[in-house]
Design a protein around this motif. Structure first.
Motif, short mmCIF file in Angstrom:
data_model
loop_
_atom_site.label_atom_id
_atom_site.label_comp_id
_atom_site.label_asym_id
_atom_site.label_seq_id
_atom_site.Cartn_x
_atom_site.Cartn_y
_atom_site.Cartn_z
N PRO A 75 52.59 -34.25 -80.13
CA PRO A 75 53.66 -35.14 -79.65
C PRO A 75 54.99 -34.43 -79.40
O PRO A 75 55.72 -34.75 -78.47
N ARG A 76 55.33 -33.49 -80.30
CA ARG A 76 56.61 -32.79 -80.20
C ARG A 76 57.72 -33.82 -80.00
O ARG A 76 57.88 -34.74 -80.79
N GLY A 77 58.52 -33.72 -78.95
CA GLY A 77 59.63 -34.66 -78.80
C GLY A 77 59.29 -35.92 -78.03
O GLY A 77 60.17 -36.72 -77.71
N ARG A 78 58.03 -36.14 -77.73
CA ARG A 78 57.63 -37.31 -76.94
C ARG A 78 57.67 -38.57 -77.79
O ARG A 78 57.59 -38.54 -79.02
N GLU A 79 57.79 -39.71 -77.11
CA GLU A 79 57.96 -40.99 -77.80
C GLU A 79 56.72 -41.35 -78.62
O GLU A 79 56.83 -41.88 -79.73
N PHE A 80 55.54 -41.11 -78.08
CA PHE A 80 54.30 -41.51 -78.74
C PHE A 80 53.97 -40.52 -79.86
O PHE A 80 53.54 -39.39 -79.60
N ASN A 81 54.19 -40.95 -81.10
CA ASN A 81 53.91 -40.12 -82.26
C ASN A 81 53.46 -41.03 -83.40
O ASN A 81 54.23 -41.85 -83.90
N LEU A 82 52.21 -40.89 -83.80
CA LEU A 82 51.65 -41.76 -84.84
C LEU A 82 52.32 -41.56 -86.19
O LEU A 82 52.21 -42.43 -87.07
N ALA A 83 53.03 -40.46 -86.38
CA ALA A 83 53.74 -40.25 -87.64
C ALA A 83 54.77 -41.34 -87.90
O ALA A 83 55.15 -41.57 -89.06
N GLU B 151 59.62 -33.68 -89.91
CA GLU B 151 58.25 -33.18 -89.87
C GLU B 151 57.52 -33.60 -88.59
O GLU B 151 56.39 -33.16 -88.36
N TRP B 152 58.12 -34.44 -87.76
CA TRP B 152 57.41 -34.98 -86.62
C TRP B 152 56.96 -33.92 -85.62
O TRP B 152 55.94 -34.09 -84.95
N ASP B 153 57.71 -32.83 -85.50
CA ASP B 153 57.31 -31.77 -84.57
C ASP B 153 56.15 -30.94 -85.10
O ASP B 153 55.66 -30.05 -84.39
N ARG B 154 55.70 -31.24 -86.29
CA ARG B 154 54.58 -30.50 -86.88
C ARG B 154 53.31 -31.35 -86.93
O ARG B 154 52.38 -31.07 -87.69
N VAL B 155 53.29 -32.37 -86.08
CA VAL B 155 52.18 -33.34 -86.04
C VAL B 155 51.24 -33.01 -84.88
O VAL B 155 51.68 -32.62 -83.79
N ALA B 156 49.95 -33.18 -85.13
CA ALA B 156 48.94 -33.17 -84.07
C ALA B 156 48.17 -34.48 -84.14
O ALA B 156 47.89 -34.99 -85.23
#
Length: 222
Positions: free
Chosen positions: A68-76, A85-90
């Motif tokens: 996701p990096r900086g994109r809006e869609f992030n399940l975190a 920690e959101w930039d460390r999500v897959a």
């Protein structure tokens, strides 16, 4: 028997073709969320990891991982993971196999390759969604170390398990009391209550009695 190969920017058409064929063959189409061409391109062009399963050189399935990096869609954002920690999500995004090749363990083979390749990407948190109506979709995710931790409404309001795995270490020890119970995947109210009460899924059991989620008490590790 099967080869798992990494896909790149020129393979958008391959994924789109398989996606539409697989979707058309599904009797219950709400269990499968199709990806847009733009999303597929993003994942192929460094925003994720994409793979195909080949049978004698012919693609019969695919797996997509999304960063996701900086994109809006992030399940975190569905859990109390700190925003730093959101930039460390897959996201363990789509896995799909053509109907005639299901039951050959392709989901597990593609998961193993993707998990190996995830090392070195800086990923510390892996999330996924899967429909409780599709136990054969949930099971390989749990086998890959993800655990159902919530029920959420995503993709136009469809009910989905939210699954999580710390990476690379995986989940720690379960409750020392060894508490365990099994809940039918169709028992949505009971599953929601169990998640609120600190239970997470540990195993999907499928037999003549139906599909059940074996659950244990385990707090989210953040």
């Amino acid at each position: 028997m099967f080869d798992i190969v990494r896909l790149g920017p020129g393979d958008r058409g391959l994924i789109l073709t398989m996606q539409e064929r697989i979707y058309a063959a599904l009797p219950e189409k709400t269990v499968f969320e199709r990806s847009s061409g733009e999303f597929i391109e993003y994942c192929l062009d460094g925003g994720g990891l994409c793979y195909a399963s080949l049978r004698h050189g012919v693609p019969v399935g695919y797996r997509m991982v999304y960063f996701p990096r900086g994109r809006e869609f992030n399940l975190a954002k569905e859990v109390p993971l700190p925003s730093h920690e959101w930039d460390r999500v897959a996201h363990w995004d789509t896995t799909a196999v053509q109907p005639e090749w299901r039951g050959h363990g392709l989901g597990g083979l593609m998961n193993a390759r993707a998990l190996a390749d995830l090392a070195g990407t800086g990923t510390r948190h892996v999330f996924a969604t899967s429909s409780p109506c599709n136990p054969y979709g949930v099971k390989p995710l749990v086998t890959a170390g993800l655990r159902p931790v919530r029920l959420v409404r995503k993709f136009g309001g469809h009910l989905r398990f939210l699954l999580y795995r710390p990476f690379p270490a995986g989940w720690g020890a379960d409750s020392p009391r060894g508490e365990e119970k099994a809940v039918a995947l169709s028992a949505i109210t009971e599953l929601e209550a169990a998640f609120r009460d600190g239970w997470v899924g540990a195993e999907v059991v499928i037999d003549e009695a139906g599909a059940r989620l074996r659950m244990r008490r385990a707090p989210l590790p953040f």
